[in-house]
Scaffold this motif. Structure first.
Motif, short mmCIF file in Angstrom:
data_model
loop_
_atom_site.label_atom_id
_atom_site.label_comp_id
_atom_site.label_asym_id
_atom_site.label_seq_id
_atom_site.Cartn_x
_atom_site.Cartn_y
_atom_site.Cartn_z
N TYR A 148 5.58 2.26 -4.75
CA TYR A 148 6.00 3.55 -4.21
C TYR A 148 6.13 3.42 -2.70
O TYR A 148 5.15 3.16 -2.00
CB TYR A 148 4.98 4.63 -4.56
N ARG A 149 7.35 3.55 -2.20
CA ARG A 149 7.59 3.40 -0.77
C ARG A 149 7.37 4.74 -0.06
O ARG A 149 8.12 5.70 -0.27
CB ARG A 149 9.02 2.90 -0.53
N ILE A 150 6.32 4.78 0.78
CA ILE A 150 6.01 5.99 1.53
C ILE A 150 7.01 6.20 2.65
O ILE A 150 7.47 7.30 2.91
CB ILE A 150 4.57 5.92 2.10
N ALA A 151 7.30 5.10 3.36
CA ALA A 151 8.26 5.10 4.45
C ALA A 151 8.85 3.70 4.51
O ALA A 151 8.54 2.85 3.67
CB ALA A 151 7.58 5.49 5.77
N GLU A 152 9.68 3.45 5.51
CA GLU A 152 10.37 2.16 5.58
C GLU A 152 9.40 0.98 5.59
O GLU A 152 9.66 -0.05 4.96
CB GLU A 152 11.25 2.11 6.82
N ASN B 281 4.52 -3.58 6.31
CA ASN B 281 5.38 -4.71 6.65
C ASN B 281 6.16 -4.46 7.93
O ASN B 281 6.75 -3.39 8.11
CB ASN B 281 6.39 -4.97 5.52
N GLU B 282 6.12 -5.44 8.81
CA GLU B 282 7.01 -5.49 9.96
C GLU B 282 7.67 -6.86 9.97
O GLU B 282 7.43 -7.68 9.09
CB GLU B 282 6.24 -5.25 11.27
N LYS B 283 8.48 -7.12 10.99
CA LYS B 283 9.19 -8.38 11.06
C LYS B 283 8.24 -9.57 11.04
O LYS B 283 8.42 -10.52 10.28
CB LYS B 283 10.06 -8.42 12.33
N ASP B 284 7.22 -9.55 11.88
CA ASP B 284 6.29 -10.68 11.99
C ASP B 284 4.87 -10.31 11.58
O ASP B 284 3.93 -11.06 11.89
CB ASP B 284 6.27 -11.21 13.43
N LEU B 285 4.70 -9.19 10.91
CA LEU B 285 3.37 -8.73 10.55
C LEU B 285 3.35 -8.18 9.13
O LEU B 285 4.24 -7.42 8.73
CB LEU B 285 2.91 -7.64 11.52
N ASN B 286 2.34 -8.61 8.37
CA ASN B 286 2.14 -8.11 7.01
C ASN B 286 0.66 -7.81 6.84
O ASN B 286 -0.20 -8.66 7.11
CB ASN B 286 2.62 -9.16 6.01
N PHE B 287 0.35 -6.58 6.39
CA PHE B 287 -1.04 -6.16 6.21
C PHE B 287 -1.19 -5.55 4.82
O PHE B 287 -0.41 -4.68 4.43
CB PHE B 287 -1.42 -5.14 7.28
N ILE B 288 -2.18 -6.04 4.07
CA ILE B 288 -2.38 -5.59 2.69
C ILE B 288 -3.85 -5.26 2.47
O ILE B 288 -4.73 -6.07 2.79
CB ILE B 288 -1.96 -6.67 1.67
N THR B 289 -4.13 -4.09 1.94
CA THR B 289 -5.48 -3.76 1.48
C THR B 289 -5.41 -3.44 -0.01
O THR B 289 -4.39 -2.94 -0.50
CB THR B 289 -6.07 -2.55 2.23
#
Length: 311
Positions: free
Chosen positions: A190-194, A228-236
């Motif tokens: 489910y995509r909350i935002a981009e 998710n960003e171009k050079d950053l990925n964060f997952i919990t």
């Protein structure tokens, strides 16, 4: 330890090879080093305490620090639609994986096989002074992402466990530990935002072992938050799991029931602090299991840091 040394050697070879093969832009390499820090209280963990004071008490925590090589070799084909890889995967901690990924217009299929490099066991875990033995854990997983553009993901995982010297299994056939675990799963993106996603999921797992007292059915609910960003990925990720075993445990006289709670966080950074082509990752996983049999209570904290260079 021999496996770790071999992988360290492989990493150095790959670092040299990358300089040569980088001319072919269809090959991509990540090479580096990492440290795995484990603090676990688990009476079945082969790296835990060899001696116990009682079989009726919850386990004591033991700590282990494991350096490990980081490598990820990718061969890209079909203008990026097809990818073959071999790596020290973060999906299966402490394992090496080889697999392939196929991307379609709005979906993808990923399949890999893995083998654990750090698994160990006890010949008989239900005595006060235990002797260790080797354990082989290997298997595979396939995931189909965004089936027919529905945001639904389906997965299936299988793992084989083979204990080299299963003394307790020879003593009592209901406690044999060789066998297979099957785990089909489903999740929804489910995509909350981009840049933000929530992914609720469910996994059913069937542990089919030669010993009926070690066989089980488990049900796991999970919720992932992804940024998710171009050079950053964060997952919990938060998980809630319940396992019900098939037969009365012959040593403790009860049928095991376990409730597990887990929480994890991982951050992946490319080009950290402006250092081009470098990568950095760190993460932690916390799990706690409550059992109706004290011997099987457990908790664990696993953290890792890894960094390296990509070609």
């Amino acid at each position: 330890m021999k496996k770790i040394i071999i992988l360290l050697f492989i990493s150095m070879v790959l670092l040299c090879m990358a300089k040569i093969t980088n001319a072919y832009d269809r090959f991509h390499f990540q090479v580096g080093m990492g440290v795995l820090m484990v603090n676990k209280a688990d009476n079945l963990w082969g790296n835990g305490y060899q001696s116990l004071t009682s079989l009726n008490r919850s386990p004591k925590a033991a700590t282990q620090i494991i350096p490990f090589p980081v490598f990820d070799i990718k061969h890209i084909r079909d203008k990026g639609a097809t990818e073959f890889y071999i790596n020290t995967t973060t999906q299966e901690a402490g394992s090496m994986a080889i697999g392939a990924r196929k991307r379609f217009k709005k979906s993808a299929i990923d399949a890999f096989g893995f083998v654990s490099l750090i698994s160990k066991a006890w010949k008989n875990p239900y005595v006060l002074n235990r002797d260790g033995t080797s354990s082989r854990e290997f298997g595979g997983k396939i995931t189909y992402y965004n089936i027919v553009n529905s945001n639904i993901n389906l997965s299936y995982r299988i793992q084989q466990t083979d204990i080299s010297d299963d003394v307790i299994g020879d003593i009592n056939r209901d406690l044999r530990r060789d066998g297979l675990a099957h785990a089909p799963g489903i999740s929804y993106t489910y995509r909350i935002a981009e840049k933000y996603m929530l992914i609720p999921g469910f996994i059913y797992e069937k542990g089919k072992y030669k010993g009926a007292s070690n066989s089980y059915d488990s049900y796991e609910f999970s919720l992932d938050f992804v940024y998710n960003e171009k050079d950053l990925n964060f997952i919990t990720k938060a998980t809630r799991k319940r396992a019900l075993f098939d037969k009365i445990h012959p040593i403790f006289g009860e049928t095991r029931k376990e409730d597990n709670y887990g929480l994890s966080a991982v951050i992946n950074i490319l080009n950290p602090f402006g250092f081009k082509k470098y990568f950095f990752s760190m993460g932690a996983v916390v799990n706690e299991t409550y059992s109706n049999i004290n011997f099987f209570d457990k908790y664990g904290i696993i953290g890792f840091v890894r960094a390296g260079y990509q070609f």
